[in-house]
Design a protein around this motif. Structure first.
Motif, PDB file in Angstrom:
ATOM      1  N   PHE A 198     -24.731  32.807  23.097  1.00  0.00           N
ATOM      2  CA  PHE A 198     -25.798  31.798  23.027  1.00  0.00           C
ATOM      3  C   PHE A 198     -26.048  31.377  21.580  1.00  0.00           C
ATOM      4  N   LEU A 199     -25.999  32.351  20.673  1.00  0.00           N
ATOM      5  CA  LEU A 199     -26.195  32.032  19.259  1.00  0.00           C
ATOM      6  C   LEU A 199     -25.013  31.233  18.715  1.00  0.00           C
ATOM      7  N   TRP A 200     -23.798  31.562  19.191  1.00  0.00           N
ATOM      8  CA  TRP A 200     -22.611  30.789  18.803  1.00  0.00           C
ATOM      9  C   TRP A 200     -22.777  29.318  19.176  1.00  0.00           C
ATOM     10  N   LEU A 201     -23.282  29.089  20.383  1.00  0.00           N
ATOM     11  CA  LEU A 201     -23.414  27.719  20.884  1.00  0.00           C
ATOM     12  C   LEU A 201     -24.419  26.907  20.076  1.00  0.00           C
ATOM     13  N   ASN A 202     -25.299  27.590  19.361  1.00  0.00           N
ATOM     14  CA  ASN A 202     -26.304  26.896  18.568  1.00  0.00           C
ATOM     15  C   ASN A 202     -26.002  26.956  17.065  1.00  0.00           C
ATOM     16  N   LEU A 203     -24.794  27.386  16.723  1.00  0.00           N
ATOM     17  CA  LEU A 203     -24.411  27.477  15.322  1.00  0.00           C
ATOM     18  C   LEU A 203     -24.134  26.083  14.755  1.00  0.00           C
ATOM     19  N   ASP A 204     -24.538  25.884  13.526  1.00  0.00           N
ATOM     20  CA  ASP A 204     -24.337  24.607  12.847  1.00  0.00           C
ATOM     21  C   ASP A 204     -22.846  24.260  12.777  1.00  0.00           C
ATOM     22  N   GLN A 205     -22.496  22.992  13.062  1.00  0.00           N
ATOM     23  CA  GLN A 205     -21.102  22.565  13.080  1.00  0.00           C
ATOM     24  C   GLN A 205     -20.443  22.729  11.718  1.00  0.00           C
ATOM     25  N   HIS A 206     -21.216  22.519  10.665  1.00  0.00           N
ATOM     26  CA  HIS A 206     -20.695  22.685   9.309  1.00  0.00           C
ATOM     27  C   HIS A 206     -20.227  24.119   9.100  1.00  0.00           C
ATOM     28  N   ALA A 207     -21.019  25.077   9.601  1.00  0.00           N
ATOM     29  CA  ALA A 207     -20.663  26.488   9.490  1.00  0.00           C
ATOM     30  C   ALA A 207     -19.396  26.795  10.289  1.00  0.00           C
ATOM     31  N   LEU A 208     -19.266  26.189  11.458  1.00  0.00           N
ATOM     32  CA  LEU A 208     -18.071  26.393  12.285  1.00  0.00           C
ATOM     33  C   LEU A 208     -16.812  25.912  11.586  1.00  0.00           C
ATOM     34  N   VAL A 209     -16.875  24.723  11.000  1.00  0.00           N
ATOM     35  CA  VAL A 209     -15.706  24.148  10.320  1.00  0.00           C
ATOM     36  C   VAL A 209     -15.292  25.026   9.143  1.00  0.00           C
ATOM     37  N   LEU A 210     -16.265  25.426   8.327  1.00  0.00           N
ATOM     38  CA  LEU A 210     -15.969  26.268   7.168  1.00  0.00           C
ATOM     39  C   LEU A 210     -15.443  27.634   7.600  1.00  0.00           C
ATOM     40  N   GLY A 211     -16.070  28.204   8.646  1.00  0.00           N
ATOM     41  CA  GLY A 211     -15.651  29.514   9.125  1.00  0.00           C
ATOM     42  C   GLY A 211     -14.242  29.503   9.698  1.00  0.00           C
ATOM     43  N   ILE A 212     -13.943  28.501  10.501  1.00  0.00           N
ATOM     44  CA  ILE A 212     -12.602  28.386  11.100  1.00  0.00           C
ATOM     45  C   ILE A 212     -11.555  28.186  10.010  1.00  0.00           C
ATOM     46  N   SER A 213     -11.905  27.437   8.980  1.00  0.00           N
ATOM     47  CA  SER A 213     -10.980  27.232   7.857  1.00  0.00           C
ATOM     48  C   SER A 213     -10.666  28.557   7.168  1.00  0.00           C
ATOM     49  N   TRP A 214     -11.695  29.384   7.006  1.00  0.00           N
ATOM     50  CA  TRP A 214     -11.505  30.699   6.386  1.00  0.00           C
ATOM     51  C   TRP A 214     -10.610  31.576   7.260  1.00  0.00           C
ATOM     52  N   VAL A 215     -10.828  31.547   8.574  1.00  0.00           N
ATOM     53  CA  VAL A 215      -9.992  32.323   9.505  1.00  0.00           C
ATOM     54  C   VAL A 215      -8.541  31.847   9.431  1.00  0.00           C
TER      55      VAL A 215
END
Length: 444
Positions: free
Chosen positions: A402-419
């Motif tokens: 549920f918290l993932w679904l409400n995570l900021d898109q900017h954070a997702l893009v940066l996080g996925i880039s790091w992964v």
């Protein structure tokens, strides 16, 4: 043959609790209050309550895993030993986001505080001094770091207590005894679950302290008992503190003129409550919290890098080195200090975006690790085992989703880039250097 130096077991329960609370930073409830109040439409304590419920299930999973694997790698170790070595590396790589960027955020926040008092003082010089102090403190001994933490954490607790007491006094004067027991901060007709979840997602990183202490398992006496007790105490203490302080702050906010400065809500309210003197007190407590949190996050990151170096997924001579006199991973700490200096070139929003992604990644996979270890590998299928090792981590995972679904898109893009960078490194390690991750002796 030169004898290998290892981490020294010197920490006991109260050390673990202080380190965890220090990382969490009690005054963070005031630093994030305005932002979360806006995100939840005035229901910050409800957001904290929801976050605590989600975190308690995940903390339970950490407690189960540290009993089996009392080593310094935290989520990295749990996943690579129970699910898959390569996945464990990626999870460890992801959680490094928290510990790499937390010191940067604290350095940036410290520079902001200093700039408000001394506008002409160079920001870069503040950051250099901040990183130098935290790095040198961590190099010499983990116990020196703890001693500094104790003083700063006590000061933060005093500040939170005084802030809450002033809120209560003003509520009694303004609304009488009934003002202390209003349900408005927790529930009202305009409360929306989607907004509450968004606020909870913002607050999730506030509880990273219980994850941080698992990285100190190899430096703790009787870690299979001490660390699990510490985890529970850290979450309970922090949860009670945050819910209580935010409840009374949210209630007292209605007594004063509307505050337009969202980020500075608590600071301005502090001035309303106790004048310039108390506002300065809050300022000093928030400033000290940046040092404590940075020191603990640097300590934790250096231990995760040490675990990876010891396992051979990072160059062992550098990352797996322990100084024979200080008993600390000196090279890792120095490297993290150099990385911390990049805060000079970052802004607060960019650094903050990385943290929640790493935290939620770790929380998700530690819950899954419990299921894979106890239910799949050890085949514990009794009623109590199903409750502890299937139902509980499943609830924890669902709440984190549920918290993932409400995570900021900017954070997702940066996080996925790091992964993606981590996956690239892993492929290079396996295909160019021909290192088989699955054959590494993780028990070494």
């Amino acid at each position: 043959m030169e004898k290998e130096v290892s981490l020294k077991r010197s920490l006991i329960l109260w050390h673990i609790v202080i380190i965890g609370i220090g990382f969490i930073a009690p005054t963070i409830v005031f630093d994030t209050f305005g932002i979360v109040s806006k995100a939840t439409d005035g229901h910050v304590p409800a957001g904290y309550l929801l976050t605590v419920i989600a975190i308690l299930f995940t903390a339970g999973s950490y407690r189960e895993m540290v009993r089996v694997f009392p080593s310094s790698g935290s989520a990295y170790t749990y996943v690579q030993k129970t699910i898959n070595p390569s996945l464990g590396f990626i999870v460890g790589w992801s959680i490094l986001l928290d510990y790499l960027f937390t010191p940067m955020i604290n350095a940036l926040v410290c520079s902001i505080y200093v700039s408000t008092l001394f506008p002409d003082f160079p920001v870069w010089l503040t950051i250099v001094f901040f990183v130098l102090v935290t790095t040198l403190t961590n190099i010499f001994s983990v116990k020196i770091s703890i001693s500094v933490n104790v003083l700063f954490v006590i000061w933060q607790f005093i500040t939170v207590f005084v802030f809450t007491a002033l809120c209560i006094i003003h509520l009694l004067q303004g609304k009488g005894p009934e003002g202390l027991f209003s349900l408005e901060p927790l529930y009202s007709s305009n409360l929306k679950f989607s907004l509450l979840m968004g606020g909870a997602a913002l607050l999730a990183f506030s509880f990273l302290g219980f994850d941080a202490v698992t990285t100190l398992a190899e430096e703790t006496k009787d870690p299979k008992k001490t660390i699990p007790k510490g985890i529970l105490l850290i979450v309970i203490i922090a949860g009670f503190l945050f819910i209580t302080a935010s409840y009374f702050e949210q209630s007292a906010l209605a007594l004063f003129p509307k505050i337009e400065d969202i980020e500075g809500t608590s600071s301005i309210l502090a001035k309303y409550l106790g004048g310039v003197f108390f506002q300065s007190m809050l300022f000093s407590a928030s400033l000290t919290s940046t040092f404590v949190s940075a020191m603990v996050s640097q300590t934790s990151a250096s231990r995760i890098l040490y675990a990876m170096g010891k396992d051979g997924v990072l160059p062992r001579k550098f990352f797996g080195y322990i100084h024979p006199r200080f008993g600390t991973p000196v090279y890792n700490i120095l490297l993290l200090g150099l990385i911390g200096l990049t805060a000079i070139f970052l802004n607060l929003e960019t650094a903050t975006s990385f943290i929640t992604f790493g935290a939620l990644t770790a929380f998700t996979f530690v819950n899954l690790s419990v299921f894979f270890h106890y239910i799949i590998k050890e085949r514990r299928r009794g009623f109590k085992s199903v409750l502890n090792y299937l139902v509980s981590p499943l609830i924890g995972t669902c709440l984190i989703v549920f918290l993932w679904l409400n995570l900021d898109q900017h954070a997702l893009v940066l996080g996925i880039s790091w992964v993606a960078i981590g996956i690239s490194y892993l492929l290079i390690l396996e295909n160019i250097f021909k290192k088989d991750i699955s054959k590494i002796n993780f028990e070494a």
